[in-house]
Scaffold this motif. Sequence first.
Motif, PDB file in Angstrom:
ATOM      1  N   SER A 192      40.189  29.956  34.758  1.00  0.00           N
ATOM      2  CA  SER A 192      40.900  31.227  34.555  1.00  0.00           C
ATOM      3  C   SER A 192      41.694  31.197  33.260  1.00  0.00           C
ATOM      4  O   SER A 192      41.706  32.163  32.508  1.00  0.00           O
ATOM      5  N   ASP A 251      36.577  37.082  36.221  1.00  0.00           N
ATOM      6  CA  ASP A 251      37.263  35.920  36.779  1.00  0.00           C
ATOM      7  C   ASP A 251      37.141  35.921  38.296  1.00  0.00           C
ATOM      8  O   ASP A 251      37.913  36.564  38.993  1.00  0.00           O
ATOM      9  N   GLU A 252      36.142  35.219  38.792  1.00  0.00           N
ATOM     10  CA  GLU A 252      35.891  35.149  40.239  1.00  0.00           C
ATOM     11  C   GLU A 252      35.936  36.532  40.873  1.00  0.00           C
ATOM     12  O   GLU A 252      36.695  36.776  41.814  1.00  0.00           O
TER      13      GLU A 252
HETATM   14 MG   LIG Z   1      40.961  30.844  38.577  1.00  0.00          MG
END
Ligand SMILES: [Mg+2]
Lengths: 268, 248
Positions: free
Chosen positions: B45, B165-166
């Motif tokens: 991240s 991000d995910e």
């Molecule tokens: Mg992360």
Amino acid sequence: MNWWRSLSRRRRGEIIRIVIYVIFGLLVAGLVGVIASRWDIVQDALLKPDLIKGLFPEIITIALKNTIIFTALGFGGGLIVGLILALMKISPYAPIRWMSTVYIEVFRGIPLLVWILLIGAALPLALGIRFTGLYTKGAIPLGLVAGAYMAETIRAGIEAVPRGQMEAARSLGMSYGQAMSSIILPQAFRIIIPPLTNELVLLLKDTSLVSAVGFTAQGVELTRFVRNAVQDNANATPMIFGGMVYLFVTIPLTQLARVMERRAARAR
Amino acid sequence: MSEAAVRIVDLHKSFGDLEVLKGIDFEVQLGEVVCIIGPSGSGKSTLLRCVNRLEEPTAGQIFIEGEDITHPDCWVDDVRRNIGMVFQRFNLFPHLTAIENLMVAQRKVLNRSKDEAEKVAMANLERVGLVDKAHEYPINLSGGQQQRVAIARALSMEPDMMLFDEATSALDPELVGEVLSVMRQLAEEGMTMLVVTHEIGFAKGVADRVVFMDEGIVMEEGPPSQVLVDPREPRTREFLRAVLEEGI
Ligand SMILES: [Mg+2]
Ligand SMILES: Nc1ncnc2c1ncn2[C@@H]1O[C@H](COP(=O)(O)OP(=O)(O)OP(=O)(O)O)[C@@H](O)[C@H]1O
């Protein structure tokens, strides 16, 4: 004493409550009795109908109107000042935060009445300033002090908005100011509407302090208006009735704040 | 010579004493889809957030289409408007309807007229299959729908590149598919994408290249057929085994 101890806790509670009701009832009944037995005297001194009648329509068209105008000006000014202070308080630059803190401490630490006397009377006298506008010298101290109180509320609202909101807005290319004004503040103000309503009520009552400095007949607010009437008639009726007019406005507002608080609590 | 969409040179990032990124180097070419995988806390991240300067790199350089965005003269708002970002937790603006979510930055940043912003917003809601939800508030949408709106919101700025991000990690399993299929479609349209994900299947099917990160460095990178099927590094193999077991 043994008898008392032998009772269940619930029974004891019941007895205590009954005693409280009885005492309270006796007090109210006694008060009502005394007032009723001397009703003509009481009414004559405190609630004289023709004096009340004589307050109209000016008590509404001038006095209440001016109280509401002072409240609105103070609140509007307070919002602007409070917003600026709140934004300064979350600045990454320490000196900016300090300036905000100093302002807040100074304006909250000195009584509002002193600010009103200082800005409304002492400074103009010393510096030879003349305020133009009917409400200026009352509205300025109200707004400056209200802003100091609102700053913390507004800051708490801003900080209650999740961090991801600012990040999402910035990731779309919005500037800090754009993100603040169109994403963060609208959410923050929604959160703080109930506490702001409470501060509005406090401010409305505090407008009575501007009666400490002189205003023209067109500029008097509720407290000054009824005070004048008391002096003219050597009778307390106008003051009592003035208090009722305040209640007439403040009770609905506090109820409104309570409803909004409850609704906000449920939404969370 | 055509510039890489992203070129990262010896990127370091520390939070206080904690060094999270310890010298990252890699490139993303225009139109390429790169998936970043790696264990929790490895700095995925943080790396992604450095690419649009939500985090300030401690040292190193990041070039976006040749421009050094870590340079002090670089104006971050201009960088960000060309990079779309999709967050794990959607981060839709809750006080705005879906279409208003798509319009607000178009209006403020790109100075588009209301009509134009609305037209672009509708086209992008169409792209993610949510035209019928245009006037709903986020709270009335499922997680999958919210994430698709968030993707459409980023696309409405017509970015050159998208960061994910995910994007599916916060979703119930049955909602993951609808978001992945939007991402797949975007990849097919030729969007440059940098995707942090735990969805190994998605990475296998869509990525041009896979980067495996561990403890703040790039351990291994290559085509998915190599990194995900026959990894060189023992750490990568271990990680993949753990993820696959978790998936069962
Ligand atoms: Mg992360
Ligand atoms: N703002 C911050 N302040 C301090 N430490 C941070 C901050 N952001 C991240 N970290 C730390 O940096 C490390 C890497 O975090 P990062 O979120 O980049 O990992 P990740 O690979 O994305 O993990 P995950 O798969 O759990 O999302 C973690 O140890 C985290 O605690």
